[in-house]
Design an enzyme around this catalytic site. Structure first.
Site, PDB file in Angstrom:
ATOM      1  N   HIS A 104      11.306  30.604  51.046  1.00  0.00           N
ATOM      2  CA  HIS A 104      10.092  30.815  51.837  1.00  0.00           C
ATOM      3  C   HIS A 104      10.105  32.259  52.325  1.00  0.00           C
ATOM      4  O   HIS A 104      10.935  33.068  51.910  1.00  0.00           O
ATOM      5  CB  HIS A 104       9.976  29.795  52.968  1.00  0.00           C
ATOM      6  CG  HIS A 104      11.084  29.869  53.981  1.00  0.00           C
ATOM      7  ND1 HIS A 104      11.049  30.723  55.047  1.00  0.00           N
ATOM      8  CD2 HIS A 104      12.258  29.201  54.066  1.00  0.00           C
ATOM      9  CE1 HIS A 104      12.160  30.575  55.762  1.00  0.00           C
ATOM     10  NE2 HIS A 104      12.914  29.656  55.179  1.00  0.00           N
ATOM     11  N   LEU A 105       9.210  32.633  53.214  1.00  0.00           N
ATOM     12  CA  LEU A 105       8.979  34.031  53.544  1.00  0.00           C
ATOM     13  C   LEU A 105      10.220  34.796  54.010  1.00  0.00           C
ATOM     14  O   LEU A 105      10.502  35.884  53.505  1.00  0.00           O
ATOM     15  CB  LEU A 105       7.869  34.153  54.590  1.00  0.00           C
ATOM     16  CG  LEU A 105       7.401  35.580  54.883  1.00  0.00           C
ATOM     17  CD1 LEU A 105       6.936  36.280  53.616  1.00  0.00           C
ATOM     18  CD2 LEU A 105       6.291  35.570  55.911  1.00  0.00           C
TER      19      LEU A 105
END
Length: 87
Positions: free
Chosen positions: A15-16
């Site tokens: 994820h980010l």
């Protein structure tokens, strides 16, 4: 060119935050850094490319480094992934 298969251990995948950490590590090197995954190839120096790969926990990717500092890049990225990319 050097390459190595690694398994993503992060519980939520890339994820980010871990994608950003991976990109920041890749940017340190002059070599072209990509990874292959089921469905394509992503540029490890681009957060959007890494996020677009939708890599989940347990997925295997193949890091591919090509250039003047390719072995150093492969070792650095493999170490970052093995360390959990900040998680």
């Amino acid at each position: 060119m050097v390459s190595k298969k690694v398994t993503i251990k992060n519980p939520t995948g890339l994820h980010l935050r871990p994608a950003g950490i991976l990109c920041n590590e890749a940017i340190k090197y002059q070599s072209k850094v990509t990874f292959g995954y089921c469905g394509g190839t992503a540029n490890a120096k681009s957060v959007l490319s890494v996020l677009g790969a939708c890599i989940k926990c347990g997925d295997e990717i193949e890091l591919i480094c090509e250039g003047i500092d390719e072995q150093e890049a492969l070792d650095g990225l493999t170490g970052a992934i093995d360390d959990g990319l900040g998680e």
